[in-house]
Design a protein around this motif. Structure first.
Motif, mmCIF file in Angstrom:
data_model
loop_
_atom_site.group_PDB
_atom_site.id
_atom_site.type_symbol
_atom_site.label_atom_id
_atom_site.label_comp_id
_atom_site.label_asym_id
_atom_site.label_seq_id
_atom_site.Cartn_x
_atom_site.Cartn_y
_atom_site.Cartn_z
ATOM 1 N N ALA A 1 0.843 -1.202 0.000
ATOM 2 C CA ALA A 1 0.000 0.000 0.000
ATOM 3 C C ALA A 1 0.879 1.253 0.000
ATOM 4 N N LYS A 2 1.964 1.242 0.759
ATOM 5 C CA LYS A 2 2.888 2.385 0.783
ATOM 6 C C LYS A 2 3.558 2.575 -0.582
ATOM 7 N N ILE A 3 3.902 1.464 -1.236
ATOM 8 C CA ILE A 3 4.503 1.550 -2.572
ATOM 9 C C ILE A 3 3.512 2.172 -3.552
ATOM 10 N N ALA A 4 2.261 1.695 -3.500
ATOM 11 C CA ALA A 4 1.240 2.227 -4.403
ATOM 12 C C ALA A 4 1.021 3.721 -4.154
ATOM 13 N N ALA A 5 1.001 4.119 -2.885
ATOM 14 C CA ALA A 5 0.813 5.538 -2.562
ATOM 15 C C ALA A 5 1.989 6.373 -3.066
ATOM 16 N N LYS B 1 3.955 5.629 -5.603
ATOM 17 C CA LYS B 1 3.862 5.681 -7.068
ATOM 18 C C LYS B 1 2.878 6.757 -7.502
ATOM 19 N N GLU B 2 1.756 6.810 -6.814
ATOM 20 C CA GLU B 2 0.735 7.788 -7.167
ATOM 21 C C GLU B 2 1.205 9.209 -6.847
ATOM 22 N N ARG B 3 1.822 9.379 -5.693
ATOM 23 C CA ARG B 3 2.278 10.707 -5.261
ATOM 24 C C ARG B 3 3.393 11.230 -6.174
ATOM 25 N N LEU B 4 4.326 10.344 -6.559
ATOM 26 C CA LEU B 4 5.464 10.758 -7.372
ATOM 27 C C LEU B 4 5.194 10.649 -8.870
ATOM 28 N N ALA B 5 4.121 9.951 -9.226
ATOM 29 C CA ALA B 5 3.762 9.729 -10.628
ATOM 30 C C ALA B 5 4.933 9.125 -11.413
ATOM 31 N N LEU C 1 11.448 5.429 -6.330
ATOM 32 C CA LEU C 1 10.502 4.965 -5.310
ATOM 33 C C LEU C 1 11.240 4.477 -4.069
ATOM 34 N N LYS C 2 12.305 3.717 -4.280
ATOM 35 C CA LYS C 2 13.077 3.196 -3.152
ATOM 36 C C LYS C 2 13.660 4.339 -2.327
ATOM 37 N N ALA C 3 14.221 5.326 -2.993
ATOM 38 C CA ALA C 3 14.808 6.477 -2.293
ATOM 39 C C ALA C 3 13.741 7.218 -1.488
ATOM 40 N N GLU C 4 12.568 7.371 -2.069
ATOM 41 C CA GLU C 4 11.479 8.069 -1.369
ATOM 42 C C GLU C 4 10.998 7.252 -0.170
#
Length: 148
Positions: free
Chosen positions: A81-85, A87-91, A98-101
Motif C-alpha cells: 500500500a505504501k509503494i502504491a501511494a 507511485k501515485e504521489r510521485l507519478a 521509489l526506493k529512495a522516497e
C-alpha cells in the motif's frame, strides 16, 4: 490406413479402457481398519506419520510457521500500500526513485526490518521442522540397527 476391422477394434479397446478408468475412479475409499491409531507396544515399528508424538511435534512447527506467515503477509500488504501511494504521489514507476522516497519514511524502514526479521524467523522454523524429521529418521535408523 485403418480398415473398418481395425477401426472397430481400436474403438472397442478405447471404450474398455474408459470403462476401467471410470470404474476405478468411482470406487469409494475403503474405511480404515479399527484400532489403527492405538499406541505402539515396546519395540513395535511405528510409521512416522502414525506416531502421535511425531505428528504433534510437526503440527507445532507448522502452527508456528502459519502464524509467522500471517504476520508477514499483513506487513507486506502494508508495504505494498505504501509503494502504491508513493507511485501515485510521485507519478513514476522508476524503482530507484521509489526506493529512495520510501527509505525516507521511518515507518517504511520499520516495516522493511520487521519483514526481514520474519523471513529469518520463518527460515529458523523451517530448520526446526527439518530437525524434527531428521531426529526421527535417525532414531528409527538406530532402532533398526540395534534390533538386527
Amino acid at each position: 490406413m485403418f480398415t473398418s476391422k481395425n477401426l472397430v477394434a481400436v474403438a472397442v479397446a478405447a471404450i474398455v479402457c474408459l470403462v476401467v478408468v471410470f470404474y476405478g475412479c468411482s470406487r469409494k475409499n475403503e474405511p480404515a481398519p479399527e484400532g489403527e491409531n492405538k499406541p505402539a507396544a515396546e519395540g513395535e515399528v511405528v510409521y512416522r506419520l502414525e506416531d502421535p508424538q511425531y505428528r504433534a511435534a510437526l503440527d507445532e512447527r507448522l502452527d508456528a510457521q502459519k502464524e509467522l506467515t500471517k504476520l508477514r503477509y499483513r506487513l507486506v500488504t502494508e508495504m505494498q500500500a505504501k509503494i502504491a501511494a508513493a507511485k501515485e504521489r510521485l507519478a513514476t514507476e522508476d524503482e530507484a526513485v521509489l526506493k529512495a522516497e520510501l527509505e525516507k519514511d521511518p515507518e517504511w524502514n520499520s516495516l522493511y526490518k520487521r519483514v526481514e526479521d520474519l523471513n529469518t524467523a520463518l527460515e529458523d522454523e523451517r530448520k526446526r521442522a527439518e530437525a524434527v524429521v531428521r531426529n526421527r529418521i535417525m532414531s528409527d535408523a538406530q532402532k533398526e540397527s540395534s534390533g538386527k
